[in-house]
Design a protein around this motif. Sequence first.
Motif, PDB file in Angstrom:
ATOM      1  N   VAL A 232      21.897   0.351  26.519  1.00  0.00           N
ATOM      2  CA  VAL A 232      22.945  -0.592  26.932  1.00  0.00           C
ATOM      3  C   VAL A 232      23.721  -1.076  25.702  1.00  0.00           C
ATOM      4  O   VAL A 232      24.954  -1.175  25.722  1.00  0.00           O
ATOM      5  CB  VAL A 232      22.335  -1.803  27.686  1.00  0.00           C
ATOM      6  N   ALA A 233      22.997  -1.330  24.614  1.00  0.00           N
ATOM      7  CA  ALA A 233      23.639  -1.794  23.381  1.00  0.00           C
ATOM      8  C   ALA A 233      24.565  -0.722  22.815  1.00  0.00           C
ATOM      9  O   ALA A 233      25.675  -1.014  22.366  1.00  0.00           O
ATOM     10  CB  ALA A 233      22.584  -2.186  22.356  1.00  0.00           C
ATOM     11  N   ALA A 234      24.087   0.536  22.880  1.00  0.00           N
ATOM     12  CA  ALA A 234      24.897   1.634  22.332  1.00  0.00           C
ATOM     13  C   ALA A 234      26.214   1.737  23.087  1.00  0.00           C
ATOM     14  O   ALA A 234      27.287   1.943  22.483  1.00  0.00           O
ATOM     15  CB  ALA A 234      24.112   2.948  22.405  1.00  0.00           C
ATOM     16  N   ILE A 235      26.158   1.572  24.404  1.00  0.00           N
ATOM     17  CA  ILE A 235      27.389   1.645  25.203  1.00  0.00           C
ATOM     18  C   ILE A 235      28.321   0.479  24.864  1.00  0.00           C
ATOM     19  O   ILE A 235      29.533   0.650  24.708  1.00  0.00           O
ATOM     20  CB  ILE A 235      27.059   1.663  26.717  1.00  0.00           C
ATOM     21  N   ALA A 236      27.735  -0.721  24.724  1.00  0.00           N
ATOM     22  CA  ALA A 236      28.545  -1.896  24.389  1.00  0.00           C
ATOM     23  C   ALA A 236      29.245  -1.697  23.048  1.00  0.00           C
ATOM     24  O   ALA A 236      30.401  -2.093  22.863  1.00  0.00           O
ATOM     25  CB  ALA A 236      27.681  -3.151  24.365  1.00  0.00           C
ATOM     26  N   ILE A 237      28.525  -1.085  22.111  1.00  0.00           N
ATOM     27  CA  ILE A 237      29.119  -0.839  20.790  1.00  0.00           C
ATOM     28  C   ILE A 237      30.269   0.156  20.910  1.00  0.00           C
ATOM     29  O   ILE A 237      31.333  -0.024  20.312  1.00  0.00           O
ATOM     30  CB  ILE A 237      28.037  -0.329  19.808  1.00  0.00           C
ATOM     31  N   GLU A 238      30.052   1.180  21.731  1.00  0.00           N
ATOM     32  CA  GLU A 238      31.118   2.167  21.946  1.00  0.00           C
ATOM     33  C   GLU A 238      32.367   1.500  22.521  1.00  0.00           C
ATOM     34  O   GLU A 238      33.481   1.777  22.106  1.00  0.00           O
ATOM     35  CB  GLU A 238      30.622   3.208  22.949  1.00  0.00           C
ATOM     36  N   ASP A 239      32.133   0.587  23.478  1.00  0.00           N
ATOM     37  CA  ASP A 239      33.263  -0.111  24.095  1.00  0.00           C
ATOM     38  C   ASP A 239      34.063  -0.913  23.081  1.00  0.00           C
ATOM     39  O   ASP A 239      35.268  -1.101  23.232  1.00  0.00           O
ATOM     40  CB  ASP A 239      32.766  -1.072  25.197  1.00  0.00           C
ATOM     41  N   VAL A 259      13.914   0.709  23.811  1.00  0.00           N
ATOM     42  CA  VAL A 259      13.410  -0.655  24.042  1.00  0.00           C
ATOM     43  C   VAL A 259      13.409  -0.912  25.547  1.00  0.00           C
ATOM     44  O   VAL A 259      14.391  -1.376  26.113  1.00  0.00           O
ATOM     45  CB  VAL A 259      14.274  -1.711  23.325  1.00  0.00           C
ATOM     46  N   PRO A 260      12.307  -0.577  26.233  1.00  0.00           N
ATOM     47  CA  PRO A 260      12.293  -0.709  27.688  1.00  0.00           C
ATOM     48  C   PRO A 260      12.203  -2.172  28.119  1.00  0.00           C
ATOM     49  O   PRO A 260      11.594  -2.990  27.443  1.00  0.00           O
ATOM     50  CB  PRO A 260      11.033   0.057  28.100  1.00  0.00           C
ATOM     51  N   MET A 261      12.873  -2.462  29.204  1.00  0.00           N
ATOM     52  CA  MET A 261      12.830  -3.833  29.720  1.00  0.00           C
ATOM     53  C   MET A 261      13.177  -3.814  31.203  1.00  0.00           C
ATOM     54  O   MET A 261      13.998  -3.001  31.640  1.00  0.00           O
ATOM     55  CB  MET A 261      13.844  -4.698  28.964  1.00  0.00           C
ATOM     56  N   LEU A 262      12.572  -4.731  31.938  1.00  0.00           N
ATOM     57  CA  LEU A 262      12.923  -4.902  33.342  1.00  0.00           C
ATOM     58  C   LEU A 262      14.054  -5.934  33.387  1.00  0.00           C
ATOM     59  O   LEU A 262      13.843  -7.106  33.106  1.00  0.00           O
ATOM     60  CB  LEU A 262      11.704  -5.405  34.127  1.00  0.00           C
ATOM     61  N   ALA A 263      15.262  -5.469  33.701  1.00  0.00           N
ATOM     62  CA  ALA A 263      16.405  -6.390  33.622  1.00  0.00           C
ATOM     63  C   ALA A 263      17.539  -5.899  34.510  1.00  0.00           C
ATOM     64  O   ALA A 263      17.522  -4.772  34.994  1.00  0.00           O
ATOM     65  CB  ALA A 263      16.890  -6.496  32.184  1.00  0.00           C
ATOM     66  N   ASP A 264      18.504  -6.771  34.711  1.00  0.00           N
ATOM     67  CA  ASP A 264      19.705  -6.415  35.453  1.00  0.00           C
ATOM     68  C   ASP A 264      20.712  -5.845  34.460  1.00  0.00           C
ATOM     69  O   ASP A 264      21.059  -6.496  33.472  1.00  0.00           O
ATOM     70  CB  ASP A 264      20.268  -7.674  36.134  1.00  0.00           C
ATOM     71  N   ARG A 265      21.189  -4.646  34.713  1.00  0.00           N
ATOM     72  CA  ARG A 265      22.058  -3.968  33.760  1.00  0.00           C
ATOM     73  C   ARG A 265      23.330  -4.775  33.483  1.00  0.00           C
ATOM     74  O   ARG A 265      23.741  -4.958  32.337  1.00  0.00           O
ATOM     75  CB  ARG A 265      22.407  -2.564  34.260  1.00  0.00           C
ATOM     76  N   GLY A 266      23.945  -5.272  34.559  1.00  0.00           N
ATOM     77  CA  GLY A 266      25.187  -6.038  34.411  1.00  0.00           C
ATOM     78  C   GLY A 266      24.992  -7.270  33.532  1.00  0.00           C
ATOM     79  O   GLY A 266      25.845  -7.610  32.715  1.00  0.00           O
ATOM     80  N   GLU A 267      23.842  -7.908  33.685  1.00  0.00           N
ATOM     81  CA  GLU A 267      23.574  -9.115  32.895  1.00  0.00           C
ATOM     82  C   GLU A 267      23.413  -8.785  31.415  1.00  0.00           C
ATOM     83  O   GLU A 267      23.936  -9.480  30.547  1.00  0.00           O
ATOM     84  CB  GLU A 267      22.310  -9.813  33.424  1.00  0.00           C
ATOM     85  N   ASN A 273      28.172  -7.281  25.504  1.00  0.00           N
ATOM     86  CA  ASN A 273      29.630  -7.169  25.373  1.00  0.00           C
ATOM     87  C   ASN A 273      30.239  -8.430  24.790  1.00  0.00           C
ATOM     88  O   ASN A 273      31.088  -8.374  23.899  1.00  0.00           O
ATOM     89  CB  ASN A 273      30.287  -6.890  26.730  1.00  0.00           C
ATOM     90  N   ASN A 274      29.803  -9.587  25.303  1.00  0.00           N
ATOM     91  CA  ASN A 274      30.361 -10.845  24.802  1.00  0.00           C
ATOM     92  C   ASN A 274      30.053 -11.042  23.326  1.00  0.00           C
ATOM     93  O   ASN A 274      30.939 -11.395  22.545  1.00  0.00           O
ATOM     94  CB  ASN A 274      29.813 -12.025  25.605  1.00  0.00           C
ATOM     95  N   LEU A 275      28.790 -10.830  22.942  1.00  0.00           N
ATOM     96  CA  LEU A 275      28.419 -11.077  21.546  1.00  0.00           C
ATOM     97  C   LEU A 275      29.099 -10.089  20.611  1.00  0.00           C
ATOM     98  O   LEU A 275      29.603 -10.463  19.548  1.00  0.00           O
ATOM     99  CB  LEU A 275      26.894 -11.017  21.373  1.00  0.00           C
ATOM    100  N   ILE A 276      29.128  -8.810  21.021  1.00  0.00           N
ATOM    101  CA  ILE A 276      29.715  -7.803  20.123  1.00  0.00           C
ATOM    102  C   ILE A 276      31.231  -7.972  20.033  1.00  0.00           C
ATOM    103  O   ILE A 276      31.812  -7.912  18.952  1.00  0.00           O
ATOM    104  CB  ILE A 276      29.316  -6.375  20.564  1.00  0.00           C
ATOM    105  N   SER A 277      31.882  -8.250  21.172  1.00  0.00           N
ATOM    106  CA  SER A 277      33.337  -8.401  21.086  1.00  0.00           C
ATOM    107  C   SER A 277      33.701  -9.655  20.292  1.00  0.00           C
ATOM    108  O   SER A 277      34.663  -9.656  19.524  1.00  0.00           O
ATOM    109  CB  SER A 277      33.996  -8.377  22.463  1.00  0.00           C
ATOM    110  N   ASN A 278      32.909 -10.720  20.426  1.00  0.00           N
ATOM    111  CA  ASN A 278      33.133 -11.900  19.567  1.00  0.00           C
ATOM    112  C   ASN A 278      32.985 -11.540  18.095  1.00  0.00           C
ATOM    113  O   ASN A 278      33.781 -11.966  17.258  1.00  0.00           O
ATOM    114  CB  ASN A 278      32.124 -13.006  19.887  1.00  0.00           C
ATOM    115  N   ALA A 279      31.912 -10.784  17.797  1.00  0.00           N
ATOM    116  CA  ALA A 279      31.624 -10.448  16.397  1.00  0.00           C
ATOM    117  C   ALA A 279      32.771  -9.641  15.795  1.00  0.00           C
ATOM    118  O   ALA A 279      33.073  -9.760  14.610  1.00  0.00           O
ATOM    119  CB  ALA A 279      30.313  -9.671  16.304  1.00  0.00           C
ATOM    120  N   VAL A 280      33.439  -8.829  16.631  1.00  0.00           N
ATOM    121  CA  VAL A 280      34.595  -8.068  16.142  1.00  0.00           C
ATOM    122  C   VAL A 280      35.800  -8.989  16.026  1.00  0.00           C
ATOM    123  O   VAL A 280      36.463  -9.064  14.994  1.00  0.00           O
ATOM    124  CB  VAL A 280      34.905  -6.877  17.078  1.00  0.00           C
ATOM    125  N   LYS A 281      36.055  -9.756  17.108  1.00  0.00           N
ATOM    126  CA  LYS A 281      37.262 -10.607  17.128  1.00  0.00           C
ATOM    127  C   LYS A 281      37.288 -11.596  15.980  1.00  0.00           C
ATOM    128  O   LYS A 281      38.315 -11.830  15.371  1.00  0.00           O
ATOM    129  CB  LYS A 281      37.311 -11.391  18.456  1.00  0.00           C
TER     130      LYS A 281
END
Lengths: 386, 138
Positions: A232-239, A259-267, A273-281
């Motif tokens: 999920v992180a790799a995709i967010a970075i690509e975005d 890094v396996p985890m039981l989680a909601d993908r959208g969440e 996405n929010n943290l990475i786009s902030n870090a870029v902006k």
Amino acid sequence: MEMLRVLIVDDEPGIRLAVSRVLNGLTVLTGETLESRVGFNVETAENGKEALDAVERAEPDILLLDVKLPEVSGTDVLRQLTERRVDTVTVMITAYATLDTVIEATKLGAYDFLPKPFTPDELRVAVRRAVKHLMVRRQARRLAEEKRQVRFQFISVLGHELKAPLAAVEGYLQILKDGSAGSDPKVFAHIIDRVLARTGGMRKLIDDLLNLTRIESGRKKRDLVDLDVREVAAIAIEDAAAAAHDRGIELHLHAPPSVPMLADRGELENILNNLISNAVKYNRDDGRVDVFIGAEDGAVRIAVKDTGIGLAPDEVARLFQEFVRIKSERTRAVSGTGLGLSIVKKVAQLYGGDVTVDSQAGVGITFTVLLPVPVPAPVPVAAEDR
Amino acid sequence: MTSMEAPTRNATVLLVDDDDDFLFQHKALLERAGFSVTTAGSLREAEATEERPDVAVLDLMMENADDGFVLSYRLKKRFPGLPIIVVTAVTSETGMMFDPTSPQERAWVSADKVLSKPIRFEQLLSEIERLLGATESR
């Protein structure tokens, strides 16, 4: 010391005098400190009419009301006060409390009953109880009022945030219409880019807002699946890569192979996405963003570190409030909804986790999200399987 | 001369706002009305302006909530007699009003006119012309 206004209504002069004496010397603690003591200013009335007149002059905080009064009875007084929406804690004084009286008075909003004859101690106990009730009621009202205020502010700010892009788009249409934009295609291209950026920002704001509302209402449909946080992180970075590339910012992922985890993908996407786009902006040109993913002590740790302008401590404190965007000369061109970090925090809380910020003004910020991983239920092992 | 060509007025407007869209649009509008326009996106950028403008239009709330007033004060000191208009959304958002013509407020609001955002361009233009006329006739 706060003085509470007590009105004692009784046709027996002895009772009025006794109650006044006891209460004039009484103080009640309403909190932990000595400053939270309250005392009493006692007024008296000897019949229902006088009582209503007294209330008319100034509403008492506490009303000690004899049920049996000449002409206008205690219950009638209570009824009239209820009709006038007088806000007071009423204790009914009764010589013979029939069940009917109690039911009727309670319906009319009486809080307590004090049977006659009563000792000074019984009176003190009843008054202390009434004070406590009064304080709880005030507190509840204060909270309700604060909630209303927060809601009002939220809507005002939201209105502004939605109007601003509209005004910008209208402004561009206006200068196109009246010819002020001239005829240079480059100018037209710039205008189109700006209009798209502002409408895009508005759409993002609405999406964020709906997202936030769904999380807050607890109605969000959650789809917990086994997923790989690294992926999920790799995709967010690509975005974020295109926006980063434009400004020469490097993006780096540091994570174990999976890094396996039981989680909601959208969440998880929301967080990353929010943290990475902030870090870029909020980065400087030619800076870098490091994304660390790890699993430790029953929790998944997501950290996003930038080399941006950082924040002062007082700015950090306001960071997670809705619509807060830290304004400075260097961030004025940065677009954002001001809801991203609120969303990150609320999503983290859905997992029983939290977000922490480590910031040094001028050096950069690291946001760390810790998401506790539910301990898997032990799988029962049948003896014959071994 | 075609109708698209702008009349010239020989006057320079300094336009200061942290909203790039506002700057772009009002620069275009003012240029079409015949003005030369210098823009700045912040108090600091505005202070770096070297030449004296003929009139300044300043946004009130930029990095700080009172940047427009601070800048107005400093520009008046640097360019005595410079007509200044402060524009702000603060009135439509909070109901707070400024009236630089009242003696009490003149004491701390050194602008000549405070206009509420959203501003109508025609209103801005007529204020600019009024202030320019006032300086010329002095």
